[in-house]
Motif scaffolding. Structure first.
Motif, PDB file in Angstrom:
ATOM      1  N   SER A   1     -20.040  -5.014 -14.214  1.00 46.79           N
ATOM      2  CA  SER A   1     -20.460  -5.717 -13.001  1.00 46.79           C
ATOM      3  C   SER A   1     -21.686  -5.078 -12.367  1.00 46.79           C
ATOM      4  CB  SER A   1     -19.307  -5.758 -11.997  1.00 46.79           C
ATOM      5  OG  SER A   1     -18.894  -4.441 -11.662  1.00 46.79           O
ATOM      6  N   THR A   2     -21.954  -3.808 -12.690  1.00 46.72           N
ATOM      7  CA  THR A   2     -23.136  -3.139 -12.138  1.00 46.72           C
ATOM      8  C   THR A   2     -24.431  -3.711 -12.700  1.00 46.72           C
ATOM      9  OG1 THR A   2     -22.868  -1.441 -13.852  1.00 46.72           O
ATOM     10  CG2 THR A   2     -21.924  -0.981 -11.684  1.00 46.72           C
ATOM     11  N   ASP A   3     -24.332  -4.486 -13.795  1.00 42.93           N
ATOM     12  CA  ASP A   3     -25.534  -5.105 -14.370  1.00 42.93           C
ATOM     13  C   ASP A   3     -25.943  -6.373 -13.632  1.00 42.93           C
ATOM     14  OD1 ASP A   3     -25.764  -3.164 -16.340  1.00 42.93           O
ATOM     15  OD2 ASP A   3     -24.528  -4.277 -17.777  1.00 42.93           O
ATOM     16  N   LEU A   4     -25.091  -6.851 -12.723  1.00 47.17           N
ATOM     17  CA  LEU A   4     -25.395  -8.098 -12.028  1.00 47.17           C
ATOM     18  C   LEU A   4     -26.493  -7.879 -10.986  1.00 47.17           C
ATOM     19  CD1 LEU A   4     -21.777  -9.441 -11.367  1.00 47.17           C
ATOM     20  CD2 LEU A   4     -23.398 -10.272 -13.065  1.00 47.17           C
ATOM     21  N   PRO A   5     -27.522  -8.725 -10.956  1.00 47.42           N
ATOM     22  CA  PRO A   5     -28.558  -8.592  -9.931  1.00 47.42           C
ATOM     23  C   PRO A   5     -28.104  -9.116  -8.570  1.00 47.42           C
ATOM     24  CG  PRO A   5     -29.027 -10.481 -11.326  1.00 47.42           C
ATOM     25  CD  PRO A   5     -27.818  -9.812 -11.918  1.00 47.42           C
TER      26      PRO A   5
ATOM     27  N   ASP B   1     -14.076  -6.959 -15.684  1.00 46.44           N
ATOM     28  CA  ASP B   1     -15.035  -5.861 -15.697  1.00 46.44           C
ATOM     29  C   ASP B   1     -14.640  -4.860 -16.778  1.00 46.44           C
ATOM     30  OD1 ASP B   1     -17.296  -4.586 -14.861  1.00 46.44           O
ATOM     31  OD2 ASP B   1     -16.373  -3.594 -13.150  1.00 46.44           O
ATOM     32  N   GLY B   2     -15.601  -4.498 -17.628  1.00 45.28           N
ATOM     33  CA  GLY B   2     -15.353  -3.551 -18.710  1.00 45.28           C
ATOM     34  C   GLY B   2     -14.881  -4.178 -20.003  1.00 45.28           C
ATOM     35  N   SER B   3     -14.586  -5.485 -19.994  1.00 43.97           N
ATOM     36  CA  SER B   3     -14.120  -6.143 -21.224  1.00 43.97           C
ATOM     37  C   SER B   3     -15.282  -6.391 -22.172  1.00 43.97           C
ATOM     38  CB  SER B   3     -13.427  -7.465 -20.894  1.00 43.97           C
ATOM     39  OG  SER B   3     -14.354  -8.379 -20.332  1.00 43.97           O
TER      40      SER B   3
ATOM     41  N   PRO C   1     -19.147 -17.658 -25.474  1.00 41.13           N
ATOM     42  CA  PRO C   1     -20.325 -18.454 -25.122  1.00 41.13           C
ATOM     43  C   PRO C   1     -21.152 -17.851 -24.002  1.00 41.13           C
ATOM     44  CG  PRO C   1     -18.340 -19.496 -24.254  1.00 41.13           C
ATOM     45  CD  PRO C   1     -17.890 -18.359 -25.119  1.00 41.13           C
ATOM     46  N   ALA C   2     -20.623 -16.826 -23.319  1.00 39.94           N
ATOM     47  CA  ALA C   2     -21.357 -16.195 -22.226  1.00 39.94           C
ATOM     48  C   ALA C   2     -22.342 -15.137 -22.720  1.00 39.94           C
ATOM     49  CB  ALA C   2     -20.380 -15.571 -21.232  1.00 39.94           C
ATOM     50  N   ARG C   3     -22.486 -14.986 -24.036  1.00 37.05           N
ATOM     51  CA  ARG C   3     -23.396 -13.963 -24.579  1.00 37.05           C
ATOM     52  C   ARG C   3     -24.838 -14.122 -24.083  1.00 37.05           C
ATOM     53  NH1 ARG C   3     -22.584 -10.877 -29.062  1.00 37.05           N
ATOM     54  NH2 ARG C   3     -24.472 -11.589 -30.103  1.00 37.05           N
ATOM     55  N   PRO C   4     -25.399 -15.359 -24.017  1.00 35.47           N
ATOM     56  CA  PRO C   4     -26.775 -15.462 -23.496  1.00 35.47           C
ATOM     57  C   PRO C   4     -26.919 -14.915 -22.077  1.00 35.47           C
ATOM     58  CG  PRO C   4     -26.167 -17.480 -24.627  1.00 35.47           C
ATOM     59  CD  PRO C   4     -24.923 -16.662 -24.517  1.00 35.47           C
ATOM     60  N   LEU C   5     -25.908 -15.150 -21.227  1.00 32.64           N
ATOM     61  CA  LEU C   5     -25.950 -14.594 -19.878  1.00 32.64           C
ATOM     62  C   LEU C   5     -25.883 -13.080 -19.936  1.00 32.64           C
ATOM     63  CD1 LEU C   5     -25.830 -14.825 -16.794  1.00 32.64           C
ATOM     64  CD2 LEU C   5     -23.340 -15.015 -16.995  1.00 32.64           C
ATOM     65  N   SER C   6     -24.973 -12.548 -20.760  1.00 35.27           N
ATOM     66  CA  SER C   6     -24.834 -11.097 -20.875  1.00 35.27           C
ATOM     67  C   SER C   6     -26.140 -10.459 -21.354  1.00 35.27           C
ATOM     68  CB  SER C   6     -23.692 -10.763 -21.842  1.00 35.27           C
ATOM     69  OG  SER C   6     -23.521  -9.361 -21.958  1.00 35.27           O
ATOM     70  N   ALA C   7     -26.782 -11.073 -22.364  1.00 41.94           N
ATOM     71  CA  ALA C   7     -28.043 -10.538 -22.882  1.00 41.94           C
ATOM     72  C   ALA C   7     -29.132 -10.589 -21.818  1.00 41.94           C
ATOM     73  CB  ALA C   7     -28.466 -11.317 -24.123  1.00 41.94           C
ATOM     74  N   THR C   8     -29.209 -11.700 -21.085  1.00 42.24           N
ATOM     75  CA  THR C   8     -30.232 -11.833 -20.048  1.00 42.24           C
ATOM     76  C   THR C   8     -30.050 -10.785 -18.972  1.00 42.24           C
ATOM     77  OG1 THR C   8     -30.371 -14.221 -20.436  1.00 42.24           O
ATOM     78  CG2 THR C   8     -31.257 -13.403 -18.370  1.00 42.24           C
ATOM     79  N   LEU C   9     -28.810 -10.591 -18.504  1.00 38.73           N
ATOM     80  CA  LEU C   9     -28.555  -9.617 -17.444  1.00 38.73           C
ATOM     81  C   LEU C   9     -28.825  -8.188 -17.910  1.00 38.73           C
ATOM     82  CD1 LEU C   9     -25.309 -11.102 -15.839  1.00 38.73           C
ATOM     83  CD2 LEU C   9     -27.684 -11.371 -15.109  1.00 38.73           C
TER      84      LEU C   9
ATOM     85  N   TRP D   1     -22.562 -17.610 -12.252  1.00 41.51           N
ATOM     86  CA  TRP D   1     -21.532 -16.575 -12.248  1.00 41.51           C
ATOM     87  C   TRP D   1     -21.048 -16.353 -10.821  1.00 41.51           C
ATOM     88  CZ3 TRP D   1     -26.693 -15.230 -12.917  1.00 41.51           C
ATOM     89  CH2 TRP D   1     -27.241 -14.349 -11.974  1.00 41.51           C
ATOM     90  N   THR D   2     -19.772 -16.050 -10.719  1.00 44.75           N
ATOM     91  CA  THR D   2     -19.126 -15.794  -9.433  1.00 44.75           C
ATOM     92  C   THR D   2     -18.334 -14.502  -9.556  1.00 44.75           C
ATOM     93  OG1 THR D   2     -18.904 -18.177  -9.033  1.00 44.75           O
ATOM     94  CG2 THR D   2     -17.527 -16.698  -7.711  1.00 44.75           C
ATOM     95  N   SER D   3     -18.621 -13.544  -8.707  1.00 44.47           N
ATOM     96  CA  SER D   3     -17.887 -12.280  -8.731  1.00 44.47           C
ATOM     97  C   SER D   3     -16.516 -12.466  -8.099  1.00 44.47           C
ATOM     98  CB  SER D   3     -18.672 -11.197  -7.984  1.00 44.47           C
ATOM     99  OG  SER D   3     -19.884 -10.908  -8.648  1.00 44.47           O
ATOM    100  N   THR D   4     -15.506 -11.952  -8.767  1.00 45.39           N
ATOM    101  CA  THR D   4     -14.135 -12.009  -8.271  1.00 45.39           C
ATOM    102  C   THR D   4     -13.541 -10.607  -8.297  1.00 45.39           C
ATOM    103  OG1 THR D   4     -13.110 -12.364 -10.445  1.00 45.39           O
ATOM    104  CG2 THR D   4     -13.941 -14.313  -9.280  1.00 45.39           C
ATOM    105  N   THR D   5     -12.339 -10.471  -7.780  1.00 44.45           N
ATOM    106  CA  THR D   5     -11.676  -9.164  -7.785  1.00 44.45           C
ATOM    107  C   THR D   5     -11.370  -8.704  -9.202  1.00 44.45           C
ATOM    108  OG1 THR D   5      -9.555 -10.289  -7.496  1.00 44.45           O
ATOM    109  CG2 THR D   5     -10.658  -9.498  -5.509  1.00 44.45           C
ATOM    110  N   ASP D   6     -11.321  -9.651 -10.152  1.00 41.85           N
ATOM    111  CA  ASP D   6     -10.989  -9.303 -11.538  1.00 41.85           C
ATOM    112  C   ASP D   6     -12.215  -9.147 -12.429  1.00 41.85           C
ATOM    113  OD1 ASP D   6      -8.262  -9.484 -10.933  1.00 41.85           O
ATOM    114  OD2 ASP D   6      -8.292 -11.659 -11.234  1.00 41.85           O
ATOM    115  N   GLY D   7     -13.403  -9.404 -11.904  1.00 36.75           N
ATOM    116  CA  GLY D   7     -14.596  -9.317 -12.729  1.00 36.75           C
ATOM    117  C   GLY D   7     -15.546 -10.459 -12.449  1.00 36.75           C
TER     118      GLY D   7
END
Length: 421
Positions: A222-226, A290-292, A299-307, A246-252
């Protein structure tokens, strides 16, 4: 009954049953004309079936309506055949409006045009009876679906605030949404209300595309989120993916992917689509603790790579212009003026890419007589106390070797774009 399609042409098939003999058979829909092959039925989800509007055969399906079970009976002297339509009816935006208006005559006219035959007498009467049965047995509600055939198109940066607002209203609206669980819609809508808006320019989109394909299995942090909540759109769609929120929640993180709709429509049809749906339709939803690990199939890989690229400071952001009409609308509503952040590749610092050894022998003791290309790739970089932790960083494609040596010839073609200074 699960939808069935033809393995050859991927069109959905109709099932007919002879009640006298109990035999049944699959047939292509009438709007398909006369195919040059017999139906070869397989489950629709195994061949990427081409869904079409069940009323006019338009491939730009947007809604599914539900009815009670609808059967059509064909009775002759020696047999009694029934076509079982089931309960689900896919519809384009125009036919959906006709269904909602209970306009059986309008549906009949569109169906007749799609069939391409001048139906008169008994044939048109039978078609009209079918459409009347559908609207008479219509159940409340409709489902927004992502199975339509839409040409991948980008969302303009200038419209992104309006796109966000329309998407938020859609999630709070009465329509059911395919692939997005009802219990998560409110959370996604609230995240969109406070989302920071990002638009990734063509060059950075190209970098993201390559980085996504090379991304190893990596943990989400989650620390990678702008920003806690965001909506990010790419200048060029990644396959069918046009944007991700993306929406931050208590679980990630709660991430939703979207495809763009509207390409190919004009005039009233396009206006109806924008009013009832907007610009984006959800295609997947993933909860990422978070941490998974973000697996290659996620399918969220493009978002992960961009962030990851943004967190690595390979990107620079600036304010993109917003449509003046949108700004004025925000002022009338006493809302803060919207901001869209343009994500670009960070400008070059003027240091040429080389091995830095000035032509001296490399670490393996070999003095290189040429320069060579190194492909873009991810590397785990140690950091933290005692360099005990590791994070992924992306290494851009670069030339290695002595600067005064020729480049080694290869059969690979590389397109080098302008880098923003």
């Amino acid at each position: 009954m699960n939808p069935t399609a033809c393995r050859i042409c991927r069109q959905l098939l109709n099932r007919y049953t002879d009640l006298a003999t109990g035999e049944w058979a699959w047939r292509h829909p009438a709007a398909a004309g006369r195919p040059d092959h017999d139906p070869q039925p397989v489950p629709a989800d195994t061949v990427a079936a081409e869904y079409r509007c069940d009323f006019c055969s338009d491939p730009k399906v947007i809604y599914v309506h539900r009815t009670r079970n609808v059967d059509a009976h064909f009775i002759a002297d020696d047999h009694h055949q029934v076509h079982r339509y089931g309960t689900n009816w896919a519809a384009c935006i125009t036919c959906s409006m006709l269904v909602e208006a209970r306009d059986a005559e309008g549906l009949t006219s569109r169906a007749q045009t799609a069939i391409g035959a001048n139906l008169t007498g008994d044939a048109r009467h039978a078609l009209r009876q079918l459409q009347a049965t559908i609207v008479d047995s219509l159940q409340a509600g409709r489902t927004l679906t992502a199975v339509g055939q839409w040409q991948p198109t980008p969302v303009a940066a200038t419209l992104l605030p309006r796109v966000r607002d329309r998407l938020s209203a859609l999630l709070r609206g009465p329509d059911q949404i395919d692939l997005l669980p009802a219990e998560l819609r409110q959370a996604v809508a609230q995240g969109l209300d406070g989302a920071r808006l990002y638009w990734v320019d063509p060059e950075f989109t190209g970098l993201t595309r390559h980085a996504t394909s090379a991304l190893p299995e990596t943990p989400f942090q989650s620390t990678d989120l702008p920003a806690p909540h965001g909506l990010l759109a790419w200048a060029l769609p990644l396959a069918t993916l046009a944007a991700v929120s993306w929406t931050s929640t208590t679980d990630g993180l709660l991430a939703v992917g979207y495809r763009a709709v509207g390409a190919g429509l004009q005039g009233p049809d396009l206006q109806r689509l924008r009013e009832h749906v907007g610009w984006l339709v959800p295609t997947w939803c993933r909860q990422i603790p978070d941490g998974s690990l973000v697996a290659p199939t996620n399918p969220a890989r493009p978002l992960s790579a961009t962030l990851l690229l943004v967190a690595q400071q390979l990107a620079q952001t600036s304010h993109a212009p917003v449509d003046d009409r949108i700004r004025k609308a925000y002022r009338r509503q006493c809302r803060e003026e919207p901001e869209v952040r343009l994500v670009q590749i960070r400008g070059s610092r003027g240091t040429p890419c080389s091995d830095g050894n000035g032509g001296q022998p490399t670490g393996d003791g070999v003095s290189r007589e040429y320069r060579w290309w190194v492909r873009g790739h991810w590397r785990r970089q140690p950091y933290g106390p005692g360099r005990s932790q590791h994070r992924l960083i992306y290494i851009n494609p670069q030339l290695r070797g002595p600067q005064d040596k020729p480049i080694k010839a290869t059969t690979t073609v590389r397109v080098i774009g302008h880098r923003h200074g």
